[in-house]
Design an enzyme around this catalytic site. Structure first.
Site, mmCIF file in Angstrom:
data_model
loop_
_atom_site.group_PDB
_atom_site.id
_atom_site.type_symbol
_atom_site.label_atom_id
_atom_site.label_comp_id
_atom_site.label_asym_id
_atom_site.label_seq_id
_atom_site.Cartn_x
_atom_site.Cartn_y
_atom_site.Cartn_z
ATOM 1 N N ARG A 44 1.092 -1.228 0.075
ATOM 2 C CA ARG A 44 0.062 -0.111 0.050
ATOM 3 C C ARG A 44 0.818 1.266 -0.305
ATOM 4 O O ARG A 44 0.324 2.183 -0.275
ATOM 5 C CB ARG A 44 -1.399 -0.205 0.986
ATOM 6 C CG ARG A 44 -1.939 1.176 1.211
ATOM 7 C CD ARG A 44 -2.898 0.978 2.089
ATOM 8 N NE ARG A 44 -4.321 1.688 2.346
ATOM 9 C CZ ARG A 44 -4.349 3.132 2.930
ATOM 10 N NH1 ARG A 44 -4.024 2.969 4.381
ATOM 11 N NH2 ARG A 44 -5.262 3.848 2.489
ATOM 12 N N HIS A 48 0.443 3.993 -2.998
ATOM 13 C CA HIS A 48 -0.173 5.636 -2.370
ATOM 14 C C HIS A 48 1.379 6.338 -2.803
ATOM 15 O O HIS A 48 0.892 7.287 -2.978
ATOM 16 C CB HIS A 48 -0.525 5.140 -0.780
ATOM 17 C CG HIS A 48 -2.174 5.184 -0.647
ATOM 18 N ND1 HIS A 48 -2.608 5.610 0.458
ATOM 19 C CD2 HIS A 48 -2.575 4.515 -1.749
ATOM 20 C CE1 HIS A 48 -3.609 5.271 0.536
ATOM 21 N NE2 HIS A 48 -4.078 4.602 -1.222
ATOM 22 N N HIS A 172 -6.286 -5.705 -3.444
ATOM 23 C CA HIS A 172 -6.884 -6.475 -2.549
ATOM 24 C C HIS A 172 -7.459 -8.008 -1.910
ATOM 25 O O HIS A 172 -7.961 -7.872 -1.216
ATOM 26 C CB HIS A 172 -8.829 -5.333 -2.583
ATOM 27 C CG HIS A 172 -8.203 -3.575 -1.822
ATOM 28 N ND1 HIS A 172 -9.020 -3.280 -2.473
ATOM 29 C CD2 HIS A 172 -7.354 -3.366 -1.846
ATOM 30 C CE1 HIS A 172 -8.866 -1.990 -2.744
ATOM 31 N NE2 HIS A 172 -7.675 -2.202 -1.753
ATOM 32 N N TRP A 188 -10.166 -8.924 2.507
ATOM 33 C CA TRP A 188 -11.204 -9.381 1.648
ATOM 34 C C TRP A 188 -10.669 -10.658 1.717
ATOM 35 O O TRP A 188 -12.158 -11.568 0.687
ATOM 36 C CB TRP A 188 -10.638 -8.607 -0.025
ATOM 37 C CG TRP A 188 -10.609 -6.766 0.365
ATOM 38 C CD1 TRP A 188 -11.911 -6.072 -0.294
ATOM 39 C CD2 TRP A 188 -9.699 -6.127 1.146
ATOM 40 N NE1 TRP A 188 -11.745 -4.988 -0.460
ATOM 41 C CE2 TRP A 188 -9.850 -4.242 0.575
ATOM 42 C CE3 TRP A 188 -8.509 -5.556 1.736
ATOM 43 C CZ2 TRP A 188 -9.959 -3.493 0.797
ATOM 44 C CZ3 TRP A 188 -8.018 -4.429 2.041
ATOM 45 C CH2 TRP A 188 -8.498 -3.434 1.371
HETATM 46 ZN ZN1 ZEM Z 1 -6.029 -0.377 -1.270
HETATM 47 N N1 ZEM Z 1 -7.420 0.042 0.578
HETATM 48 N N2 ZEM Z 1 -7.047 0.934 -2.381
HETATM 49 N N3 ZEM Z 1 -5.509 -0.618 -3.037
HETATM 50 N N4 ZEM Z 1 -4.832 -1.340 -0.548
HETATM 51 C C1 ZEM Z 1 -7.038 -0.369 1.421
HETATM 52 C C2 ZEM Z 1 -6.167 -1.311 1.569
HETATM 53 C C3 ZEM Z 1 -5.408 -1.490 1.301
HETATM 54 C C4 ZEM Z 1 -9.074 1.515 -2.461
HETATM 55 C C5 ZEM Z 1 -8.782 1.997 -1.118
HETATM 56 O O1 ZEM Z 1 -9.565 2.425 -0.008
HETATM 57 C C6 ZEM Z 1 -8.390 1.157 0.155
HETATM 58 C C7 ZEM Z 1 -5.475 -0.028 -4.470
HETATM 59 C C8 ZEM Z 1 -6.743 0.359 -4.646
HETATM 60 C C9 ZEM Z 1 -7.496 0.735 -3.905
HETATM 61 C C10 ZEM Z 1 -3.817 -2.172 -0.690
HETATM 62 C C11 ZEM Z 1 -3.148 -2.400 -2.193
HETATM 63 C C12 ZEM Z 1 -3.890 -1.376 -2.837
HETATM 64 C C13 ZEM Z 1 -8.451 0.378 2.245
HETATM 65 C C14 ZEM Z 1 -7.440 -0.107 3.509
HETATM 66 C C15 ZEM Z 1 -9.124 1.279 1.598
HETATM 67 C C16 ZEM Z 1 -9.824 2.221 2.082
HETATM 68 C C17 ZEM Z 1 -6.809 0.851 4.893
HETATM 69 C C18 ZEM Z 1 -6.593 0.948 6.143
HETATM 70 O O2 ZEM Z 1 -7.542 1.197 6.489
HETATM 71 O O3 ZEM Z 1 -5.623 0.599 6.084
HETATM 72 C C19 ZEM Z 1 -9.506 2.377 -3.610
HETATM 73 C C20 ZEM Z 1 -11.065 3.369 -3.189
HETATM 74 C C21 ZEM Z 1 -9.009 1.642 -4.657
HETATM 75 C C22 ZEM Z 1 -8.934 2.233 -5.314
HETATM 76 C C23 ZEM Z 1 -9.082 1.501 -6.666
HETATM 77 C C24 ZEM Z 1 -4.429 -0.435 -5.398
HETATM 78 C C25 ZEM Z 1 -4.317 -0.095 -6.930
HETATM 79 C C26 ZEM Z 1 -3.310 -1.672 -4.754
HETATM 80 C C27 ZEM Z 1 -2.083 -1.709 -5.320
HETATM 81 C C28 ZEM Z 1 -1.691 -1.824 -6.495
HETATM 82 C C29 ZEM Z 1 -3.239 -2.634 0.222
HETATM 83 C C30 ZEM Z 1 -2.671 -4.127 -0.199
HETATM 84 C C31 ZEM Z 1 -4.267 -2.714 1.394
HETATM 85 C C32 ZEM Z 1 -4.028 -3.254 2.808
HETATM 86 C C33 ZEM Z 1 -2.568 -2.463 3.296
HETATM 87 C C34 ZEM Z 1 -3.523 -3.063 4.676
HETATM 88 O O4 ZEM Z 1 -2.054 -2.419 5.555
HETATM 89 O O5 ZEM Z 1 -2.860 -4.269 5.300
#
Ligand code: ZEM
Length: 307
Positions: A44, A48, A172, A188
């Protein structure tokens, strides 16, 4: 400068990167943290750092490591990523030659591979901004409370297609939502530290059973709870429910996205190939390279690599 550091102006070689990657591998196992792995939050962090890119203005992207500054690091969208940066700090101390921007993106590729995912091509040479002047404005990252139009708006700005949006969303499979970070809650998939196409399978498998829930903070998400497992026999461990964000659900309600969800649910190899390609593309957004692959920075103060 340690002997294994790159010469001034040169990106690290594969040989110089090997010990850096080994150090990242060694820190992934974190028994006290979340589901026992630093991997998901590192993925993540890389996402970001890169996902601020805007192709019209050619601003944002992983070069610069702007999240070290409050202006970007303090964006509410980046809440929780200080944990990922802290996990990597000892690696940066041990190998000062690698830029933060390279370390954050490299670490994600190491994490994906270690969690059973594909090898993501990665090129080094990113530099770190010396101040926050070029840090992109806040608000460029997606909002999980929204739908398909919002995903297209955000990801088209980065230059991605529908297929690439769906492939990227497959990340995810990893990790979870934290109430004190995004406000959403839960994971997820059942094994959130193993990279697979399970996320796509579950979106489809429980279609019609994903229940819209309103959390105490007012946010809405979708949950699936296996009634038998959740009821739990006496003394049995209770199964935690699974979740989907509204944006995740839009991948099956929008027919163009859905076609790709179906492909990736049916074919893990295809998903791995497409994910590797699109994640590599994400990590390169906004990075200009010369014919030798060296990073060329805008004002050309100093090209290529610098520690
Ligand atoms: Zn995420 N993501 N993401 N994401 N994401 C979260 C967690 C993780 C969206 C999103 O709002 C959120 C992509 C795309 C998008 C990861 C990777 C990738 C979380 C939870 C949210 C709310 C955060 C938390 O509370 O800690 C949205 C709207 C997306 C649009 C499509 C893409 C692209 C990613 C990588 C290629 C990962 C690995 C996590 C888990 C993080 C963790 O701390 O476990």
């Amino acid at each position: 400068m340690p002997q294994n550091a790159p010469a001034p102006g040169a990106a690290p070689t594969a040989e110089q990167l090997e010990p850096v990657k080994a150090a990242v591998r060694a820190l992934l196992h974190q028994p006290e943290y979340d589901d026992g792995s630093a991997g998901p939050v590192l993925v993540r962090l890389a996402w970001h750092s890169a996902g601020t890119y805007c192709k019209e203005t050619n601003t944002g992207g992983s070069n610069g490591a702007g999240m070290r500054y409050e202006k970007e690091g303090g964006d509410p969208a980046n809440a929780g990523l200080q944990h990922a940066r802290a996990f990597l700090e000892p690696v940066k101390s041990q190998f000062p030659f690698i830029s933060y921007a390279d370390l954050w993106t490299l670490a994600a590729t190491v994490a994906v591979a270690e969690m059973g995912g594909p090898a993501v091509p990665w090129q080094g040479g990113r530099t770190d901004y010396a101040d926050d002047a070029k840090v992109p404005p806040r608000g460029r990252l997606p909002d999980g409370a929204q739908g398909a139009d919002h995903l297209r708006f955000i990801f088209h700005r980065m230059g991605f297609s529908d297929q690439e949006i769906v492939a990227l969303s497959g990340a995810h499979n990893l990790g979870r939502c934290h109430g004190d970070r995004s406000g959403f809650e839960g994971k997820w998939v059942n094994n959130p530290t193993r990279f697979s196409n399970q996320y796509f399978k579950l979106l489809l498998k429980f279609e019609g059973e994903w229940k819209k829930t309103t959390l105490k903070n007012g946010l809405q998400q979708f949950v699936y709870v296996d009634e038998d497992l959740a009821a739990g026999e006496e003394g049995e461990e209770k199964e935690e429910g699974l979740m989907m964000l509204p944006t995740d659900m839009s991948l099956i309600s929008d027919s163009k996205f859905r076609a790709w969800v179906e492909k990736y649910a049916a074919d893990q190899d295809l998903f791995f190939r497409d994910f590797a390609a699109v994640f590599a593309k994400l990590l390169e957004l906004g990075i200009k390279r010369n014919s030798e692959g060296r990073v060329v920075n805008d004002e050309n103060v100093e090209d290529g690599y610098r520690s």
